[in-house]
Design an enzyme around this catalytic site. Structure first.
Site, PDB file in Angstrom:
ATOM      1  N   HIS A  24       8.807   2.342  -6.887  1.00  0.00           N
ATOM      2  CA  HIS A  24       7.959   2.930  -5.846  1.00  0.00           C
ATOM      3  C   HIS A  24       6.491   2.915  -6.280  1.00  0.00           C
ATOM      4  O   HIS A  24       5.600   2.523  -5.519  1.00  0.00           O
ATOM      5  CB  HIS A  24       8.436   4.348  -5.571  1.00  0.00           C
ATOM      6  CG  HIS A  24       7.768   5.008  -4.407  1.00  0.00           C
ATOM      7  ND1 HIS A  24       7.885   6.362  -4.149  1.00  0.00           N
ATOM      8  CD2 HIS A  24       6.970   4.517  -3.430  1.00  0.00           C
ATOM      9  CE1 HIS A  24       7.196   6.659  -3.062  1.00  0.00           C
ATOM     10  NE2 HIS A  24       6.631   5.559  -2.605  1.00  0.00           N
ATOM     11  N   GLU A  41       5.226  -0.580  -6.224  1.00  0.00           N
ATOM     12  CA  GLU A  41       4.907  -1.000  -4.848  1.00  0.00           C
ATOM     13  C   GLU A  41       3.496  -0.577  -4.465  1.00  0.00           C
ATOM     14  O   GLU A  41       2.738  -1.339  -3.852  1.00  0.00           O
ATOM     15  CB  GLU A  41       5.925  -0.394  -3.878  1.00  0.00           C
ATOM     16  CG  GLU A  41       5.610  -0.588  -2.404  1.00  0.00           C
ATOM     17  CD  GLU A  41       5.851   0.664  -1.588  1.00  0.00           C
ATOM     18  OE1 GLU A  41       4.934   1.069  -0.833  1.00  0.00           O
ATOM     19  OE2 GLU A  41       6.943   1.236  -1.696  1.00  0.00           O
ATOM     20  N   HIS A  42       3.112   0.645  -4.820  1.00  0.00           N
ATOM     21  CA  HIS A  42       1.760   1.122  -4.540  1.00  0.00           C
ATOM     22  C   HIS A  42       0.718   0.377  -5.370  1.00  0.00           C
ATOM     23  O   HIS A  42      -0.344   0.005  -4.875  1.00  0.00           O
ATOM     24  CB  HIS A  42       1.665   2.620  -4.848  1.00  0.00           C
ATOM     25  CG  HIS A  42       2.235   3.513  -3.792  1.00  0.00           C
ATOM     26  ND1 HIS A  42       1.483   4.438  -3.115  1.00  0.00           N
ATOM     27  CD2 HIS A  42       3.488   3.622  -3.287  1.00  0.00           C
ATOM     28  CE1 HIS A  42       2.246   5.084  -2.244  1.00  0.00           C
ATOM     29  NE2 HIS A  42       3.473   4.604  -2.342  1.00  0.00           N
ATOM     30  N   GLU A  96       3.760  12.540  -2.854  1.00  0.00           N
ATOM     31  CA  GLU A  96       4.605  12.043  -1.768  1.00  0.00           C
ATOM     32  C   GLU A  96       6.053  12.462  -1.986  1.00  0.00           C
ATOM     33  O   GLU A  96       6.730  12.921  -1.062  1.00  0.00           O
ATOM     34  CB  GLU A  96       4.514  10.523  -1.683  1.00  0.00           C
ATOM     35  CG  GLU A  96       5.398   9.918  -0.599  1.00  0.00           C
ATOM     36  CD  GLU A  96       5.456   8.407  -0.640  1.00  0.00           C
ATOM     37  OE1 GLU A  96       6.344   7.837   0.028  1.00  0.00           O
ATOM     38  OE2 GLU A  96       4.633   7.792  -1.340  1.00  0.00           O
TER      39      GLU A  96
END
Length: 1011
Positions: free
Chosen positions: A99, A102-103, A200
């Site tokens: 994750h 991905e950012h 998040e």
């Protein structure tokens, strides 16, 4: 983005859309059929060419010779072309490495080293979609656009981002996690955890539904990657290092572990050439160790329990438990078996006639099915889950017994042929439905199966699966019952997971985070403390520096800003059908206010769409909150209707029979709900209340925006009543009522108001061949309503006549219901909820769509988002996202989503206004904002939505064209002017709303209303 489970500034002329990439002549599917197996194209070899008539496309499967990268192209006559590349990402811990990666890959690459190019692309592109997703076992990077040159540009940026990212340490700190002083410039302030993904995922774990779903997957599949949280468990994220992130990229983001997908009408050869030259030619074949082994089957069922936070808005405060039984099924790469099990799942749980609905929902044991219920094909081995949320702990054994008994009953009696036939018809009709994001839906649909080396093309052959299923059922009438016996009755790999609320849940989470923080701090040396402070200042300096990505000007040089782009040949989208109503069924006394029917000359595969709009007048305000119940509870006799559909056996005649279905649907005799069935109403109330409560954490920023706007305009007040926090709390109150008689008495009054021709307008959207039939059905429907309407005292709301476009010399007008007694006022509202993040919004009353300043405010909102608010709220503040938007109703809204801050974010909103008033932006910033806004104005429109802007809001093509011209004409002076006149302190009425945890400073502030 963690997933559990533009056309140019005024649509460039035809040359821009067709350009050098888009071939003329034969269709995309016909061109694709000319490829042959074994053919070599730019380093790729064609493996398979297949026509898929179900979806009007031709698929071409290829593999890359040097690296083994897999490629699927879906050629279809659709100008909204899509690209995606996905990697199988299989973490073995819960640090959230895929994750965070991905950012981080989207924060700069070798060719595009500027900070955060992904968000810069949003302003420099004509894309209709751009994002990235992290699933449990893959990461996908998709984009779509209607412009050929834009496709090339975006493809360059995406390829460079995923294969050659910078992966700077500063970007890891910003996007992942970091230790930093609460005030970065003050070394004496407390150290704390910060980071976009960290915050998040704290927001994700504030949602009980998602928390439960995560635990369910982790515990049902405990042997490999599914046992961890791919998005990142908040307390595990701080264990990830920058070196581990880079290593994960090196081992997972390789072409040998990649699957490329393209869709649309652009030529395949150009895609392959660019991908080969810019990326794949720089790699050699590797052997990625990313495969997911099958889960070892248990020899006996397991039971487990987890806790969650209490839900203050639960329909029944004493019934907040969840129980599910989850069964491990077969491999999703067996596409027909997965299709069968998915269909079986629908038969067992979908609709009020399904066995589990009757057994679990109708008795009122729980408020609704758990959100995890149903078939899940997102993991290597599929699963099926059944259970309830909103139940009492005392009913645990009862629910277990009901589930077991229902399975036995299904094995004994099976399903009615009518149910199976209706479901198959539904599948086949859905294949005909057109959407503007068909390519994206296709990419998502095939992702999981393809990720585990299943055949994606076989997934697309829906008719073949339906035919094969029918044959299996014909050969063995107990085909489905045998599946239930095998996968459910005899299955020992079954998990029973319960969840109950813990009053100290959030407190325990906070204590655990503090303990983790102190462990980190205790291990710091003096030099480490100094390094943290200096790096915090370094990151703050980078975040505060305006870096213009000049490299993107070169990349996107094929897109030119020019006023000549506004010379459009507006399509003749609609025809007026006023003559259709010159019928003896209607007379002046009935005052049928059917204003217009619109015909869109677009492909809709023979499906007609009709819609009815009902006016809510001031006289109906006392009934308004309950109208949502009428929508759910009222309507046709669904059981009778579904049986009628199930009687159809000729699949080829489905479309021809649609008028008969519509006649049944629109027959007032079938709009006679049983308003005396209190038990049925209670079931629906509980389900609605539970659904609303569950949705707050997922869409908290939308609830905040709706609440902030409610005191600014009558329409916003209605929106809050019907779909905001007011509706959530109203449904909770109804759910807590022991006697629903008073509600039942209101429902007939709501029905009479809604089914009143004087309050209705109708629109029909169909192909020319179907228009006559569809219009006739609407005419008959209106006639039946008028004939059955009893005389009653007329409701006379305040009606005003307004020009559609006040700026035009001569303009058509329309009659609108007015609220003459509504007075805008300022209000600050705080909703205290059991979350550990905030959702913040401030709304300002400005001007409507037709006003000359509206265009300037739209450009300002977009520019302020990308050039100021994104940096302040997301990069510095750590929120998932934040920005500003201009609504068609004249409300300018600021917002933040999953935000660790509250009042500080309100200060950032004000800072954005002052930034704009001071003119701290360039002409390039304005041009980019225009590009972004135009991409939304001219985004693709689905056939079912053609003409809705005209029908609902009176926005004609001419009005829309004037809006385009105003957008193009916006200058820096316009932006500075509207920022001061509308958004400056004290200039206009504004509203503020925050949803978040307990906030002592706000609670003590008398200017806030705390709820």
């Amino acid at each position: 983005m963690f997933r559990h489970g533009k056309v140019f500034i005024a649509k460039l002329k035809n040359s821009s859309f067709k350009g050098s990439w888009r071939s003329r002549g034969s269709s995309a599917g016909e061109r694709a059929l000319q490829y042959t197996v074994g053919q070599k194209i730019h380093g790729f070899t064609v493996k398979e060419v297949t026509a898929v008539p179900d979806l009007f496309l031709t698929s071409v499967k290829l593999s890359h010779d040097a690296t083994g990268a897999q490629y699927l192209h879906a050629a279809r006559d659709d100008s909204n072309n899509l690209f995606s590349v996905q990697f199988r990402t299989t973490p073995m811990d819960s640090t959230g490495v895929p994750h965070i990666l991905e950012h981080t890959v989207l924060c700069g690459s070798q060719r595009f080293p500027c900070r955060d190019p992904f968000f810069k692309m949003l302003n420099r592109s004509l894309s209709t979609f751009m994002n990235a997703f992290t699933a449990s076992d893959y990461t996908m990077y998709p984009f779509s656009t209607q412009n050929a040159k834009d496709f090339q540009n975006l493809l360059s940026v995406y390829l460079d981002a995923v294969f050659f990212p910078c992966l700077r340490e500063l970007d890891f700190w910003q996007e992942g996690w970091r230790l930093e002083h609460k005030t970065p410039t003050d070394p004496s302030s407390l150290l704390m955890f910060k980071g976009v993904v960290f915050n998040e995922m704290k927001g994700e774990f504030s949602d009980n539904e998602r928390l439960y779903a995560q635990h369910l997957q982790n515990k049902l599949l405990p042997d490999h990657t599914y046992a961890v949280v791919s998005g990142g468990e908040p307390l595990a994220i701080p264990d990830l290092t920058w070196e581990q992130l880079k290593h994960f990229h090196a081992t997972h983001y390789h072409p040998s572990n990649a699957r490329f997908f393209t869709y649309g009408d652009l030529p395949l050869e150009q895609h392959l050439q660019q991908i080969e030259e810019e990326a794949l030619s720089k790699f050699e074949r590797a052997e990625p160790n990313t495969a997911v082994p099958p889960q070892k089957h248990w020899d006996k069922p397991r039971v487990d329990h987890v806790t969650c936070m209490p839900d203050a808005l639960a329909p029944d405060p004493v019934k907040q438990n969840t129980l599910c039984m989850s069964y491990l099924l077969g491999d999703i790469t067996d596409t027909f078996e997965a299709f069968t099990l998915s269909l079986l799942s629908s038969l067992m749980i979908s609709g009020p006639n399904s066995p589990f609905y009757k057994a679990l929902i109708e008795p009122g044991i729980g408020s609704d099915f758990s959100s995890s219920v149903g078939f899940d094909g997102s993991t290597r081995l599929a699963s099926f889950t059944i259970g309830l949320q909103g139940m009492a702990e005392a009913d645990t054994e009862t629910v277990k017994h009901i589930i077991a008994q229902s399975i036995d009953d299904i094995i004994a009696t099976g399903f009615e042929e009518e149910q199976i036939g209706a479901l198959l018809h539904k599948i086949e009709i859905q294949m005909k439905h057109q959407s503007t994001s068909f390519g994206l839906a296709l990419a998502s649909y095939i992702a999981s199966c393809w990720n585990h080396d299943g055949d994606p093309v076989q997934l697309l052959k829906i008719s073949e699966n339906v035919s094969r299923f029918r044959q299996c059922l014909k050969e063995n009438p107990r085909y489905l019952q045998d599946k239930v016996q095998h996968y459910f009755k005899d299955n020992t790999h079954r998990l029973t997971l319960t969840m109950s609320p813990d009053e100290r849940f959030l407190e325990k989470q906070a204590e655990a985070e503090e303990q983790k923080l102190q462990q980190k701090i205790q291990n710091l040396s003096h030099a480490d403390h100094k390094d943290i402070y200096e790096k915090g200042l370094q990151l703050l300096a980078v975040q505060s520096t305006t870096i213009y990505a000049f490299v993107f000007i070169l990349v996107f040089q094929g897109i030119i800003l020019s006023s000549s782009c506004l010379d459009r040949n507006l399509p003749d989208m609609f025809q007026l059908w006023s003559d259709i109503f010159n019928s003896p069924h209607f007379d002046d006394e009935q005052r049928l206010r059917v204003l217009v029917m619109m015909s869109a000359q677009e492909l809709s595969n023979g499906i007609s769409y009709s819609g009815h709009m009902y006016a809510m007048t001031s006289a109906a305000r006392t009934l308004a909150p309950t109208a949502d119940l009428q929508e759910t509870f009222g309507g046709m006799d669904q059981v009778k209707f579904m049986k009628r559909i199930a009687e159809m056996t000729d699949l080829a005649s489905v479309l021809r029979k649609l008028p008969r279905i519509k006649r049944h649907l629109l027959n007032p005799e079938n709009m006679s709900p049983h308003f005396d069935d209190e038990q049925r109403l209670r079931v629906l109330v509980m389900m609605s209340a539970q659904e609303l409560s569950n949705g707050i954490s997922y869409s908290g920023h939308m609830y905040a925006m709706t609440s902030a706007a409610r005191t600014l305009a009558p329409t916003a007040d209605l929106q809050e009543t019907f779909g905001g926090m007011d509706q959530v709390k109203f449904m909770k109150r109804i759910a807590e009522m022991t006697d629903l008689t008073s509600v039942l008495r209101k429902l007939p009054r709501i029905k009479r108001h809604l089914l009143n021709p004087e309050n209705m307008r109708c629109a029909v959207n169909a192909t020319p061949q179907k228009m006559s039939d569809a219009a006739g059905e609407v005419e008959r429907f209106m006639g039946n309503i008028a004939a059955n309407r009893k005389e009653r005292k007329p409701v006379r709301p305040t009606v005003v006549e307004r020009a559609l476009d006040p700026q035009a010399a001569s303009s058509a007008s329309r009659k609108l219901i007015s609220e003459p007694h509504f007075k805008p006022c300022q209000m600050k509202t705080y909703f205290q909820l059991p979350f550990n993040v905030n959702f913040v919004s401030e709304c300002v009353r400005t001007v409507p769509f037709s006003h000359a300043d509206y265009a300037s405010l739209c450009i300002l909102a977009r520019m302020m988002t990308t050039k100021f608010l994104h940096g302040e709220i997301r990069e510095k503040g750590g929120a998932y996202e934040g920005g500003a938007t201009m609504g068609g109703g004249g409300l300018f809204s600021f917002y933040s989503d999953r935000d660790p801050n509250s009042t500080q974010t309100l200060s950032a909103f004000r800072g954005g206004v002052e930034w704009a008033r001071a003119g701290k932006f360039t002409q390039q910033d304005i041009d980019e904002a225009k590009l972004s806004v135009f991409s939304a104005v001219d985004a693709p429109v689905a056939p079912s939505d053609k003409g809705l802007g005209h029908f609902l809001n009176g926005i004609t093509d001419e009005i829309k064209q004037r809006y385009r011209e105003r957008l193009f004409a916006v200058t820096d002076k316009n932006l500075i002017d509207v920022a001061g006149r509308y958004l400056g302190v004290g200039q206009q009425t504004c509203g503020v709303a925050i949803l978040g945890p307990e906030n002592e400073s706000i609670r003590k502030d008398p200017s806030w209303v705390v709820k």
